[in-house]
Design an enzyme around this catalytic site. Structure first.
Site, short mmCIF file in Angstrom:
data_model
loop_
_atom_site.label_atom_id
_atom_site.label_comp_id
_atom_site.label_asym_id
_atom_site.label_seq_id
_atom_site.Cartn_x
_atom_site.Cartn_y
_atom_site.Cartn_z
N ASP A 170 0.83 -1.21 0.00
CA ASP A 170 0.00 0.00 0.00
C ASP A 170 0.86 1.26 0.00
O ASP A 170 0.59 2.22 -0.72
CB ASP A 170 -0.90 0.00 1.23
CG ASP A 170 -2.04 -1.00 1.13
OD1 ASP A 170 -2.69 -1.05 0.09
OD2 ASP A 170 -2.26 -1.72 2.11
N SER A 171 1.90 1.25 0.83
CA SER A 171 2.74 2.44 0.95
C SER A 171 3.54 2.70 -0.32
O SER A 171 3.70 3.85 -0.74
CB SER A 171 3.69 2.29 2.15
OG SER A 171 2.95 2.20 3.35
#
Length: 400
Positions: A170-171
């Site tokens: 996600d990051s």
């Protein structure tokens, strides 16, 4: 709202929830963009209650929603969709991480928004991208990490593929979303036109997988899990100290290796044929690591790190959150922030990355109350008068 960063003057509509889209929105806000977070009136972004919760709120929420305004708006209702189109007409960026096709189904896809605002840049973050045979499948960060290959290379040899301990996929997708947003803004400055930016989580992961594909196809080498070491590169490992800490030491370059031996008081290791040159050290890394750890285990971490620094050997303690909070270098670089709020001090939270010399950005507010800015934003940007707003409130299409 934050206005001192390099993206000051850029207005972003952040749609979606959880990590990938909202973390991208956090970064854009850190850099000075005006970020309007649109949330469902019933409950808002689940991130408000995700992870470690204290007093009914996620401890992460003040950071991931910092510098943002909250507008509670039901995008599933036609009247809510009309409001969103009006807002998009006054914005530069729409950032979203719904499953592909969701916005089109609501009449809020790129073509519909571009008809209102030809300069609009729509940034999509999804598991598998906006196109391709699997694009409409649900795709969380963990699936992107699996398909991107990083799970296969993470963990100890012989173990199951491991998670890194954070939501890495996600990051990474959020970071590429910010890169794509910035590039699209630069291009728009010359063309005057917006476009779509399509970020797939699995692609954000695979972009960091170095030469794994070509190594396999052209040399038959399959990179897999090797724990704390990089095969063939030594010394480069994690070593224990006398006071129970773990310290990473990277002494694999020939010149650095000689400095490490000097720090250890072991000049004999520089002439030992087992360790003479990069390839020899790689072949005999287990034996070399034993020699090094025999030395590191005799010293407390602080003394070990001082000696290594004095000899120009790259090294660092394996930090926990406790170490980060008390480290003088973190403090000097403003990497632990504790913003003041109406209710006291929030945080600690990570500082702004990267550092800008003239336009540093700031954290001026922390995660807002759900719908805290609904009235002000809809009145200013969507032309909603008090009577219309009261009607929307009564019908649950907005909240404040």
């Amino acid at each position: 709202m934050s206005s001192s960063g390099p993206l000051s003057g850029v207005r972003v509509l952040e749609l979606g929830s959880f990590i990938a889209g909202p973390f991208a929105g956090q970064l854009l806000a850190d850099y000075g963009a005006e970020v309007i977070k649109v949330e469902p009136p019933a409950g808002g972004d689940p991130m408000r209650r995700w992870g470690v919760v204290k007093d009914g709120q996620s401890l992460w929420w003040p950071a991931i929603a910092r510098n943002k305004q909250s507008v509670a708006l039901d995008l599933r209702h036609p009247d809510g969709q009309a409001v969103l189109r009006a807002l998009a007409g006054q914005c530069d960026i729409v950032l979203e991480n719904f499953r592909p096709g969701t916005l089109d189904g609501w009449g809020l896809g790129y073509q519909a928004l571009a008809a209102v605002n030809p300069r609009i840049i729509v940034v999509h973050v999804s598991g598998l991208g906006q196109t391709g045979p699997r694009s409409r499948e649900a795709g969380f960060g963990s699936i992107g990490e699996a398909m991107g290959g990083i799970r296969f290379t993470t963990g100890d040899a012989g173990s199951r593929p491991a998670r890194t301990g954070i939501s890495l996929g996600d990051s990474l997708a959020a970071l590429f979303a910010v890169v794509g947003t910035s590039a699209a803004l630069v291009e728009r400055a010359s063309s005057g036109r917006g476009q779509e930016v399509d970020v797939a989580i699995y692609e954000a992961v695979v972009a960091l997988m170095e030469s794994t594909m070509v190594d396999y196809e052209q040399a038959g080498k399959l990179r897999t899990r090797t724990g704390s070491v990089l095969p063939g590169v030594a010394p480069s490992n994690v070593y224990s100290t006398a006071d129970g800490a773990d310290v990473a030491i990277a002494g694999n370059a020939d010149a650095v290796y000689r400095r490490l031996c000097d720090a250890m008081g072991r000049p004999d290791l520089t002439t030992d044929p087992r360790f003479d040159g990069h390839e020899a050290r790689g072949r005999n890394s287990d034996v070399l690591d034993e020699e090094i750890e025999r030395w590191t285990a005799s010293l407390p971490a602080a003394e070990l790190l001082r000696i290594l620094a004095d000899h120009g050997v790259p090294a660092g303690k394996i930090y926990t959150a406790a170490d980060m909070l008390t480290d003088v270098h973190y403090a000097a670089r403003q990497m632990v922030l504790r913003p003041e709020t109406d209710n006291g001090t929030a945080g600690p939270m990570a500082g702004i990355v990267p550092k800008f010399s003239r336009t540093p950005g700031e954290v001026s507010t922390v995660g807002p109350r759900l719908g805290e800015h609904t009235r002000a934003v809809l009145g200013k940007l969507a032309g909603i008068d008090d009577g219309t707003l009261e009607d929307l409130l009564q019908r649950g299409i907005v909240a404040q």
